[in-house]
Write an enzyme that holds these catalytic residues in place. Structure first.
Site, PDB file in Angstrom:
ATOM      1  N   SER A 124       0.837  -1.199   0.000  1.00  0.00           N
ATOM      2  CA  SER A 124       0.000   0.000   0.000  1.00  0.00           C
ATOM      3  C   SER A 124       0.864   1.238   0.000  1.00  0.00           C
ATOM      4  O   SER A 124       1.986   1.229   0.534  1.00  0.00           O
ATOM      5  CB  SER A 124      -0.860  -0.030   1.273  1.00  0.00           C
ATOM      6  OG  SER A 124      -1.418   1.229   1.520  1.00  0.00           O
ATOM      7  N   TYR A 149      -1.931  -1.306  10.976  1.00  0.00           N
ATOM      8  CA  TYR A 149      -2.174  -1.854   9.632  1.00  0.00           C
ATOM      9  C   TYR A 149      -1.009  -1.523   8.702  1.00  0.00           C
ATOM     10  O   TYR A 149      -0.464  -2.377   8.023  1.00  0.00           O
ATOM     11  CB  TYR A 149      -3.489  -1.285   9.051  1.00  0.00           C
ATOM     12  CG  TYR A 149      -3.592  -1.458   7.550  1.00  0.00           C
ATOM     13  CD1 TYR A 149      -3.837  -2.712   7.003  1.00  0.00           C
ATOM     14  CD2 TYR A 149      -3.407  -0.376   6.677  1.00  0.00           C
ATOM     15  CE1 TYR A 149      -3.884  -2.883   5.625  1.00  0.00           C
ATOM     16  CE2 TYR A 149      -3.469  -0.533   5.310  1.00  0.00           C
ATOM     17  CZ  TYR A 149      -3.710  -1.791   4.783  1.00  0.00           C
ATOM     18  OH  TYR A 149      -3.757  -1.966   3.417  1.00  0.00           O
ATOM     19  N   LYS A 153       2.241  -3.826   6.614  1.00  0.00           N
ATOM     20  CA  LYS A 153       2.682  -3.788   5.207  1.00  0.00           C
ATOM     21  C   LYS A 153       4.186  -3.533   5.139  1.00  0.00           C
ATOM     22  O   LYS A 153       4.903  -4.163   4.364  1.00  0.00           O
ATOM     23  CB  LYS A 153       1.931  -2.700   4.435  1.00  0.00           C
ATOM     24  CG  LYS A 153       0.425  -2.940   4.296  1.00  0.00           C
ATOM     25  CD  LYS A 153       0.123  -4.186   3.503  1.00  0.00           C
ATOM     26  CE  LYS A 153      -1.365  -4.421   3.341  1.00  0.00           C
ATOM     27  NZ  LYS A 153      -1.694  -5.746   2.795  1.00  0.00           N
TER      28      LYS A 153
HETATM   29  P1  NAD Z   1     -10.858  -7.231   1.304  1.00  0.00           P
HETATM   30  O1  NAD Z   1     -11.054  -7.238   2.777  1.00  0.00           O
HETATM   31  O2  NAD Z   1     -12.036  -7.016   0.437  1.00  0.00           O
HETATM   32  O3  NAD Z   1     -10.163  -8.606   0.866  1.00  0.00           O
HETATM   33  C1  NAD Z   1      -9.279  -9.313   1.712  1.00  0.00           C
HETATM   34  C2  NAD Z   1      -9.724 -10.769   1.719  1.00  0.00           C
HETATM   35  O4  NAD Z   1      -8.840 -11.542   2.542  1.00  0.00           O
HETATM   36  C3  NAD Z   1     -11.134 -10.973   2.269  1.00  0.00           C
HETATM   37  O5  NAD Z   1     -11.886 -11.738   1.346  1.00  0.00           O
HETATM   38  C4  NAD Z   1     -10.919 -11.707   3.591  1.00  0.00           C
HETATM   39  O6  NAD Z   1     -11.994 -12.577   3.884  1.00  0.00           O
HETATM   40  C5  NAD Z   1      -9.627 -12.458   3.306  1.00  0.00           C
HETATM   41  N1  NAD Z   1      -8.825 -12.804   4.485  1.00  0.00           N
HETATM   42  C6  NAD Z   1      -8.424 -11.985   5.499  1.00  0.00           C
HETATM   43  N2  NAD Z   1      -7.688 -12.674   6.379  1.00  0.00           N
HETATM   44  C7  NAD Z   1      -7.611 -13.959   5.913  1.00  0.00           C
HETATM   45  C8  NAD Z   1      -6.984 -15.145   6.404  1.00  0.00           C
HETATM   46  N3  NAD Z   1      -6.284 -15.161   7.542  1.00  0.00           N
HETATM   47  N4  NAD Z   1      -7.119 -16.276   5.675  1.00  0.00           N
HETATM   48  C9  NAD Z   1      -7.830 -16.282   4.532  1.00  0.00           C
HETATM   49  N5  NAD Z   1      -8.436 -15.192   4.018  1.00  0.00           N
HETATM   50  C10 NAD Z   1      -8.329 -14.055   4.714  1.00  0.00           C
HETATM   51  O7  NAD Z   1      -9.711  -6.179   0.984  1.00  0.00           O
HETATM   52  P2  NAD Z   1      -9.255  -5.544  -0.407  1.00  0.00           P
HETATM   53  O8  NAD Z   1      -9.655  -4.119  -0.420  1.00  0.00           O
HETATM   54  O9  NAD Z   1      -9.629  -6.418  -1.538  1.00  0.00           O
HETATM   55  O10 NAD Z   1      -7.680  -5.561  -0.172  1.00  0.00           O
HETATM   56  C11 NAD Z   1      -6.868  -6.638  -0.615  1.00  0.00           C
HETATM   57  C12 NAD Z   1      -5.447  -6.402  -0.154  1.00  0.00           C
HETATM   58  O11 NAD Z   1      -4.989  -5.152  -0.670  1.00  0.00           O
HETATM   59  C13 NAD Z   1      -5.280  -6.324   1.365  1.00  0.00           C
HETATM   60  O12 NAD Z   1      -4.063  -6.937   1.712  1.00  0.00           O
HETATM   61  C14 NAD Z   1      -5.216  -4.832   1.620  1.00  0.00           C
HETATM   62  O13 NAD Z   1      -4.482  -4.541   2.791  1.00  0.00           O
HETATM   63  C15 NAD Z   1      -4.488  -4.345   0.386  1.00  0.00           C
HETATM   64  N6  NAD Z   1      -4.787  -2.923   0.087  1.00  0.00           N
HETATM   65  C16 NAD Z   1      -6.074  -2.508  -0.008  1.00  0.00           C
HETATM   66  C17 NAD Z   1      -6.344  -1.173  -0.249  1.00  0.00           C
HETATM   67  C18 NAD Z   1      -7.771  -0.694  -0.309  1.00  0.00           C
HETATM   68  O14 NAD Z   1      -7.993   0.509  -0.164  1.00  0.00           O
HETATM   69  N7  NAD Z   1      -8.757  -1.537  -0.563  1.00  0.00           N
HETATM   70  C19 NAD Z   1      -5.296  -0.258  -0.410  1.00  0.00           C
HETATM   71  C20 NAD Z   1      -3.981  -0.720  -0.333  1.00  0.00           C
HETATM   72  C21 NAD Z   1      -3.732  -2.074  -0.082  1.00  0.00           C
HETATM   73  C1  UD1 Z   2      -7.117   5.397   4.158  1.00  0.00           C
HETATM   74  C2  UD1 Z   2      -6.162   4.985   5.249  1.00  0.00           C
HETATM   75  C3  UD1 Z   2      -4.868   4.482   4.615  1.00  0.00           C
HETATM   76  C4  UD1 Z   2      -5.169   3.324   3.661  1.00  0.00           C
HETATM   77  C5  UD1 Z   2      -6.197   3.776   2.608  1.00  0.00           C
HETATM   78  C6  UD1 Z   2      -6.621   2.595   1.782  1.00  0.00           C
HETATM   79  C7  UD1 Z   2      -6.662   6.365   7.221  1.00  0.00           C
HETATM   80  C8  UD1 Z   2      -6.154   7.442   8.120  1.00  0.00           C
HETATM   81  N1  UD1 Z   2      -5.908   6.104   6.149  1.00  0.00           N
HETATM   82  O1  UD1 Z   2      -6.474   6.392   3.466  1.00  0.00           O
HETATM   83  O2  UD1 Z   2      -3.950   4.048   5.604  1.00  0.00           O
HETATM   84  O3  UD1 Z   2      -3.988   2.902   3.009  1.00  0.00           O
HETATM   85  O4  UD1 Z   2      -7.364   4.296   3.275  1.00  0.00           O
HETATM   86  O5  UD1 Z   2      -7.408   2.988   0.723  1.00  0.00           O
HETATM   87  O6  UD1 Z   2      -7.689   5.751   7.472  1.00  0.00           O
HETATM   88  N2  UD1 Z   2     -12.779  11.349   3.705  1.00  0.00           N
HETATM   89  C9  UD1 Z   2     -13.795  12.190   4.099  1.00  0.00           C
HETATM   90  N3  UD1 Z   2     -14.935  11.640   4.624  1.00  0.00           N
HETATM   91  C10 UD1 Z   2     -15.108  10.294   4.757  1.00  0.00           C
HETATM   92  C11 UD1 Z   2     -14.068   9.428   4.342  1.00  0.00           C
HETATM   93  C12 UD1 Z   2     -12.913  10.000   3.824  1.00  0.00           C
HETATM   94  O7  UD1 Z   2     -13.668  13.421   3.987  1.00  0.00           O
HETATM   95  O8  UD1 Z   2     -16.161   9.860   5.252  1.00  0.00           O
HETATM   96  C13 UD1 Z   2     -11.567  11.937   3.113  1.00  0.00           C
HETATM   97  C14 UD1 Z   2     -10.307  11.645   3.905  1.00  0.00           C
HETATM   98  O9  UD1 Z   2     -10.074  12.667   4.851  1.00  0.00           O
HETATM   99  C15 UD1 Z   2      -9.252  11.647   2.799  1.00  0.00           C
HETATM  100  C16 UD1 Z   2     -10.005  11.187   1.546  1.00  0.00           C
HETATM  101  O10 UD1 Z   2     -11.383  11.358   1.843  1.00  0.00           O
HETATM  102  O11 UD1 Z   2      -8.812  12.941   2.601  1.00  0.00           O
HETATM  103  C17 UD1 Z   2      -9.754   9.728   1.217  1.00  0.00           C
HETATM  104  O12 UD1 Z   2     -10.011   8.958   2.372  1.00  0.00           O
HETATM  105  P1  UD1 Z   2      -9.931   7.358   2.358  1.00  0.00           P
HETATM  106  O13 UD1 Z   2     -10.777   6.841   1.278  1.00  0.00           O
HETATM  107  O14 UD1 Z   2     -10.200   6.886   3.741  1.00  0.00           O
HETATM  108  O15 UD1 Z   2      -8.418   7.062   1.948  1.00  0.00           O
HETATM  109  P2  UD1 Z   2      -7.026   7.540   2.594  1.00  0.00           P
HETATM  110  O16 UD1 Z   2      -7.211   8.708   3.477  1.00  0.00           O
HETATM  111  O17 UD1 Z   2      -6.051   7.687   1.508  1.00  0.00           O
END
Ligand code: NAD
Ligand code: UD1
Length: 339
Positions: A124, A149, A153
């Site tokens: 991330s 969290y 990573k």
């Molecule tokens: P998500 O929660 O939708 O998907 C994660 C999946 O992993 C889920 O289906 C959950 O059931 C499964 N899981 C969790 N722990 C497990 C375990 N111990 N064994 C088996 N399955 C397990 O999340 P996502 O948004 O699809 O994110 C996927 C990956 O990308 C994650 O590692 C997340 O940290 C990373 N990531 C997500 C974002 C975001 O904003 N969505 C941003 C940066 C990185």
């Molecule tokens: C959040 C996480 C970041 C993670 C990322 C994954 C926090 C502090 N940071 O980041 O660690 O990697 O999600 O996608 O939680 N916002 C509003 N109102 C809301 C929700 C969000 O104003 O109800 C604003 C936030 O202040 C931010 C922007 O929208 O400026 C995006 O927010 P969000 O989607 O939560 O993403 P990140 O802040 O990048």
């Protein structure tokens, strides 16, 4: 390629599984459905016209995971599984370190034991911490985070670099995602957060569909053009295709661990996202401005040129595409997969 996708039923995983199937790969999913439902995979199967074998397992169950790898014959793994809610990680650090670190160690041991040494990991932009200059460059050091969290990573990335340094037969891709948004253009799969969404665009979509009354904008006194923070929003389908590109690159790579930013290189403000949503969908999003959210950065966007040069990958979809697709998913599935 035969690929095991951990966390494949989740938001990014399900879109990536579909993309892998459409490229002709043979895909299996491992998920414990802690934050997802089997319905996402059923819909992926319908869209792809192919079946996906699902292993309902906790990745920390080492005997079961080792047995799966011994029999699986996988060429490669994409590792999405993990817990991802920042606020929850502050309240429950042991759950986050426990799940994210233990499951990765179990996975790596099972992979080594079965001679499967090609891995793509979901990292991330959070690993750039609070002080990296934008646009973030992959070689920035030191990496850091401001919540448990994010530290998982950073720590997992370090484990992966150490493992790759210890044995050159490992080929490891570390993908640093920026802010994933949107859904498949069919509206059949998308993000289905449990409880109150933490992230901006799922919250906007739930307000628009009538599940929540209004959005709170977390502060409008930042040092940005309109006072609200800037983020690098990227379409989940662009992210999915980044995984296919990374796998193809790794298959031809000599060995080692390499990080790539998956973002657009461009920051949009919160007010711009609200305005773009309203324009793309014709639906008004009532909002009020509240105080800043603790831990929020003023701006976060990455330099995507390494991914373009080395993976031949570039994000192609606009913020309007992201929000139009998000709205199709949300309006067709007001209650997500449970509806
Ligand atoms: P998500 O929660 O939708 O998907 C994660 C999946 O992993 C889920 O289906 C959950 O059931 C499964 N899981 C969790 N722990 C497990 C375990 N111990 N064994 C088996 N399955 C397990 O999340 P996502 O948004 O699809 O994110 C996927 C990956 O990308 C994650 O590692 C997340 O940290 C990373 N990531 C997500 C974002 C975001 O904003 N969505 C941003 C940066 C990185
Ligand atoms: C959040 C996480 C970041 C993670 C990322 C994954 C926090 C502090 N940071 O980041 O660690 O990697 O999600 O996608 O939680 N916002 C509003 N109102 C809301 C929700 C969000 O104003 O109800 C604003 C936030 O202040 C931010 C922007 O929208 O400026 C995006 O927010 P969000 O989607 O939560 O993403 P990140 O802040 O990048």
């Amino acid at each position: 390629m035969k690929i095991l996708v951990t966390g494949g039923a989740g938001y990014i995983g399900s879109h990536t599984v579909l993309e892998l199937l459409s490229h002709g790969h043979d895909v299996e999913v491992l998920d414990n459905f802690d934050n997802s439902s089997a319905e996402s995979i059923r819909r992926v199967e319908k869209l792809a016209g192919r079946t996906v074998r699902v292993h309902e397992l906790d990745l920390r169950d080492e005997p079961a995971v080792t047995a799966l790898f011994a029999a699986g014959g996988y060429d490669s793994v994409i590792h999405f599984a993990g817990l991802k809610a920042v606020g929850e990680s502050v309240a429950k650090p042991l759950a986050y370190y426990g799940n994210n670190l233990e499951s990765t160690l179990v996975l790596l041991r099972a992979m080594a034991a079965s001679d499967t040494r090609q891995l793509v990991f979901s990292s991330s932009a959070t690993v750039y911490g609070d002080h990296a200059p934008v646009p973030y460059q992959e070689d920035h050091e030191p990496l850091g985070a401001n919540n448990p969290y994010g530290w998982t990573k950073v720590m997992i990335e370090q484990v992966l670099r150490d493992v790759a340094a210890s044995d050159s037969s490992w080929r490891i891709g570390i993908l640093r995602y920026f802010n994933p948004v949107g859904a498949h253009e069919s509206g059949e799969i998308g993000e289905d957060p449990s409880g109150i969404p933490n992230n901006l665009t799922p919250y906007i979509a739930q307000v628009a569909v009538g599940r929540r009354e209004s959005l709170t904008v977390f502060g409008d006194d930042y040092d940005t053009p309109d006072g609200t923070p800037l983020r690098d929003y990227i379409h989940v389908l662009d992210l999915a295709s980044g995984h296919v590109a990374a796998l193809e690159h790794l298959a031809a790579m000599e060995g080692g661990a390499r990080a790539w930013n998956l973002g657009t290189g461009h920051g949009s403000s919160v007010l711009e996202v609200i305005a773009a949503f309203e324009k793309a969908t014709g639906v008004k999003v009532p909002y009020t401005v509240g105080p800043r959210r603790s831990g929020d950065l003023t701006e976060s966007f990455g330099d995507p040129t390494r991914a373009e040069a080395e993976l031949g990958w570039k994000a192609t979809r606009s913020i309007d595409d992201m929000l139009t697709d998000l709205w199709r998913w949300q309006s067709q599935n007001a209650e997500g997969f449970g509806g």
